[in-house]
Scaffold this motif. Structure first.
Motif, mmCIF file in Angstrom:
data_model
loop_
_atom_site.group_PDB
_atom_site.id
_atom_site.type_symbol
_atom_site.label_atom_id
_atom_site.label_comp_id
_atom_site.label_asym_id
_atom_site.label_seq_id
_atom_site.Cartn_x
_atom_site.Cartn_y
_atom_site.Cartn_z
ATOM 1 N N TRP A 38 -13.219 -36.970 -104.766
ATOM 2 C CA TRP A 38 -14.785 -36.756 -104.674
ATOM 3 C C TRP A 38 -15.139 -35.555 -103.639
ATOM 4 C CZ3 TRP A 38 -19.160 -35.972 -106.809
ATOM 5 C CH2 TRP A 38 -20.521 -36.112 -106.047
ATOM 6 N N ALA A 39 -14.431 -35.409 -102.405
ATOM 7 C CA ALA A 39 -14.733 -34.543 -101.766
ATOM 8 C C ALA A 39 -14.138 -33.034 -102.090
ATOM 9 C CB ALA A 39 -13.904 -34.840 -100.038
ATOM 10 N N GLU A 40 -12.840 -33.392 -102.677
ATOM 11 C CA GLU A 40 -12.379 -31.876 -103.477
ATOM 12 C C GLU A 40 -13.177 -31.502 -104.482
ATOM 13 O OE1 GLU A 40 -8.695 -33.395 -104.558
ATOM 14 O OE2 GLU A 40 -7.815 -33.359 -102.705
ATOM 15 N N PHE A 41 -13.831 -32.337 -105.281
ATOM 16 C CA PHE A 41 -14.595 -31.948 -106.462
ATOM 17 C C PHE A 41 -15.874 -31.276 -106.013
ATOM 18 C CE2 PHE A 41 -17.971 -32.578 -109.398
ATOM 19 C CZ PHE A 41 -17.490 -32.338 -110.736
ATOM 20 N N LEU A 42 -16.568 -31.903 -104.774
ATOM 21 C CA LEU A 42 -17.831 -31.185 -104.248
ATOM 22 C C LEU A 42 -17.497 -29.676 -103.666
ATOM 23 C CD1 LEU A 42 -19.485 -34.172 -102.466
ATOM 24 C CD2 LEU A 42 -20.173 -32.879 -104.481
ATOM 25 N N LEU A 43 -16.304 -29.574 -102.932
ATOM 26 C CA LEU A 43 -15.903 -28.630 -102.562
ATOM 27 C C LEU A 43 -15.852 -27.354 -103.474
ATOM 28 C CD1 LEU A 43 -15.181 -27.126 -99.542
ATOM 29 C CD2 LEU A 43 -12.750 -27.851 -100.281
ATOM 30 N N GLU A 44 -14.885 -27.828 -104.420
ATOM 31 C CA GLU A 44 -14.690 -26.849 -105.724
ATOM 32 C C GLU A 44 -15.813 -26.612 -106.458
ATOM 33 O OE1 GLU A 44 -12.524 -27.061 -109.942
ATOM 34 O OE2 GLU A 44 -11.896 -28.585 -108.574
ATOM 35 N N ARG A 45 -16.659 -27.408 -106.893
ATOM 36 C CA ARG A 45 -17.952 -27.370 -107.652
ATOM 37 C C ARG A 45 -18.998 -26.491 -107.310
ATOM 38 N NH1 ARG A 45 -19.817 -29.852 -112.437
ATOM 39 N NH2 ARG A 45 -17.516 -29.896 -112.761
ATOM 40 N N THR A 46 -19.488 -26.550 -105.689
ATOM 41 C CA THR A 46 -20.138 -25.777 -105.024
ATOM 42 C C THR A 46 -19.781 -24.572 -104.386
ATOM 43 O OG1 THR A 46 -19.893 -27.076 -103.344
ATOM 44 C CG2 THR A 46 -21.368 -28.113 -104.711
ATOM 45 N N ASP A 47 -18.494 -24.301 -104.749
ATOM 46 C CA ASP A 47 -17.793 -22.899 -104.039
ATOM 47 C C ASP A 47 -18.114 -23.132 -102.396
ATOM 48 O OD1 ASP A 47 -17.253 -21.696 -106.444
ATOM 49 O OD2 ASP A 47 -19.231 -20.838 -106.520
ATOM 50 N N GLY A 48 -17.697 -24.160 -101.887
ATOM 51 C CA GLY A 48 -17.643 -24.253 -100.479
ATOM 52 C C GLY A 48 -18.891 -24.637 -99.764
ATOM 53 N N ARG A 105 -26.046 -35.517 -105.581
ATOM 54 C CA ARG A 105 -26.482 -36.124 -106.646
ATOM 55 C C ARG A 105 -26.416 -35.429 -108.066
ATOM 56 N NH1 ARG A 105 -30.065 -40.654 -107.528
ATOM 57 N NH2 ARG A 105 -30.971 -40.643 -109.528
ATOM 58 N N LEU A 106 -26.660 -34.184 -107.999
ATOM 59 C CA LEU A 106 -26.435 -33.361 -109.265
ATOM 60 C C LEU A 106 -25.031 -33.034 -109.669
ATOM 61 C CD1 LEU A 106 -28.556 -30.184 -107.649
ATOM 62 C CD2 LEU A 106 -29.254 -32.181 -109.195
ATOM 63 N N HIS A 107 -23.972 -33.490 -108.989
ATOM 64 C CA HIS A 107 -22.504 -33.395 -109.608
ATOM 65 C C HIS A 107 -21.978 -34.839 -109.663
ATOM 66 C CE1 HIS A 107 -22.833 -29.158 -108.496
ATOM 67 N NE2 HIS A 107 -23.317 -29.695 -107.180
ATOM 68 N N ALA A 108 -22.836 -35.705 -109.483
ATOM 69 C CA ALA A 108 -22.111 -37.151 -109.320
ATOM 70 C C ALA A 108 -21.735 -37.697 -110.867
ATOM 71 C CB ALA A 108 -23.083 -38.241 -109.073
ATOM 72 N N ALA A 109 -22.665 -36.978 -112.068
ATOM 73 C CA ALA A 109 -22.150 -37.553 -113.391
ATOM 74 C C ALA A 109 -20.775 -37.116 -113.760
ATOM 75 C CB ALA A 109 -23.193 -37.191 -114.203
ATOM 76 N N ASP A 110 -20.805 -35.702 -113.495
ATOM 77 C CA ASP A 110 -19.448 -34.883 -113.918
ATOM 78 C C ASP A 110 -18.351 -35.445 -113.023
ATOM 79 O OD1 ASP A 110 -20.962 -33.499 -115.374
ATOM 80 O OD2 ASP A 110 -21.391 -31.643 -114.219
ATOM 81 N N PHE A 111 -18.532 -35.927 -111.826
ATOM 82 C CA PHE A 111 -17.342 -36.341 -111.072
ATOM 83 C C PHE A 111 -16.655 -37.652 -111.676
ATOM 84 C CE2 PHE A 111 -15.852 -39.315 -107.764
ATOM 85 C CZ PHE A 111 -14.663 -38.676 -107.563
ATOM 86 N N VAL A 112 -17.841 -38.675 -111.996
ATOM 87 C CA VAL A 112 -17.554 -39.830 -112.635
ATOM 88 C C VAL A 112 -16.689 -39.775 -114.043
ATOM 89 C CG1 VAL A 112 -18.231 -41.917 -113.634
ATOM 90 C CG2 VAL A 112 -19.262 -41.051 -111.500
ATOM 91 N N SER A 113 -17.167 -38.836 -114.857
ATOM 92 C CA SER A 113 -16.599 -38.412 -116.152
ATOM 93 C C SER A 113 -15.274 -37.799 -115.950
ATOM 94 C CB SER A 113 -17.648 -37.434 -116.684
ATOM 95 O OG SER A 113 -16.908 -37.038 -118.265
ATOM 96 N N ARG A 114 -15.116 -37.006 -115.163
ATOM 97 C CA ARG A 114 -13.765 -36.483 -114.801
ATOM 98 C C ARG A 114 -12.687 -37.648 -114.468
ATOM 99 N NH1 ARG A 114 -12.284 -31.190 -111.107
ATOM 100 N NH2 ARG A 114 -13.263 -30.270 -112.534
ATOM 101 N N CYS A 115 -13.149 -38.384 -113.368
ATOM 102 C CA CYS A 115 -12.336 -39.754 -112.889
ATOM 103 C C CYS A 115 -11.917 -40.505 -114.237
ATOM 104 C CB CYS A 115 -12.932 -40.161 -111.793
ATOM 105 S SG CYS A 115 -13.338 -39.157 -110.339
ATOM 106 N N ALA A 116 -12.923 -40.798 -114.960
ATOM 107 C CA ALA A 116 -12.657 -41.842 -116.016
ATOM 108 C C ALA A 116 -11.648 -41.151 -116.884
ATOM 109 C CB ALA A 116 -13.768 -42.158 -116.857
#
Length: 232
Positions: A38-48, A105-116
């Motif tokens: 989750w931490a890596e996903f947020l860092l990547e998706r938001t460009d830091g 919250r804007l990135h939560a759905a994409d993260f859950v989908s990627r994890c699954a």
């Protein structure tokens, strides 16, 4: 779990892995650390823009405000707008900043989908997520009841002029004992095994909770004497 501390290993995953390795040595056990992902996903998706420090603040500092639960509430109920207004009302009432929670919250759905997708792509026979989810649900219920009961007993027993000091002590003392308890439990588990230590911990927790049913001796605050009473 998405809010597991980044600087500490997951005790639940470690215990589950050790128990499965001991009881089923022929099976392959693979770990998936959702908090690090989750931490890596947020860092990547938001460009830091959302950094690991924001993850730590949300998971550790905002735990009592339940902002981390609100980040994934829309995904849980399948509605992106579900519960959006609640953090705003809570922020106005408690003066708590919620901008980071809204951004995550804007990135939560994409993260859950990627994890699954990643987990199912490995074609596992059994996924240990459900036992962990059941544990989190049980812990959430019991921790809430525990906190309410403890605060009630504290306010009944502690004198009014000492309420602030007692509240500060109860906030500082439990976290300070966590490292000692973790080291002690790990040493005992290595010597006695996981099951006896977990059973003993659960028994201790139940005995501690039973103290709430003990009779409390509540003293009423003494009223100041009036000037007429002192003169007489």
């Amino acid at each position: 779990m998405p809010w597991q501390p980044l600087d500490l290993p997951s005790l639940r995953i470690g215990l589950l892995h050790a128990l499965l390795t001991r009881t089923r040595p022929l099976d392959e056990v693979r770990e998936f650390h959702g908090s690090l992902r989750w931490a890596e996903f947020l860092l990547e998706r938001t460009d830091g823009l959302l950094r690991p420090a924001d993850h730590v603040e949300m998971g550790r500092e905002s735990i009592f405000d339940r902002l981390g639960d609100g980040v994934f509430s829309g995904v849980l109920y399948g509605n992106p707008d579900w519960g959006v207004a609640r953090p705003g009302a809570h922020a106005r009432r408690r003066e708590v900043p919620v901008d980071t929670a809204h951004a995550m919250r804007l990135h939560a759905a994409d993260f859950v989908s990627r994890c699954a997708s990643e987990i199912l792509a490995e074609d596992p026979d059994v996924v240990g997520f459900l036992p962990l989810l059941a544990y989190q649900l049980a812990f959430g219920i019991t921790a809430t009841v525990w906190a309410i009961s403890m605060r009630t007993a504290q306010q009944l027993v502690a004198p009014s002029q000492l309420q602030g000091r007692v509240a500060g002590f109860t906030q500082a003392a439990p976290p300070a004992t966590v490292p000692a308890g973790a080291l002690t439990a790990g040493a005992l588990a290595a010597r006695l095994g996981n099951v006896p230590v977990l059973t003993g911990g659960a028994t201790t927790a139940l005995l501690a909770a039973a103290c709430f049913w003990l009779p409390l001796r509540v003293s009423s605050p003494r009223r100041p004497e009036s000037a007429a009473a002192r003169s007489s």
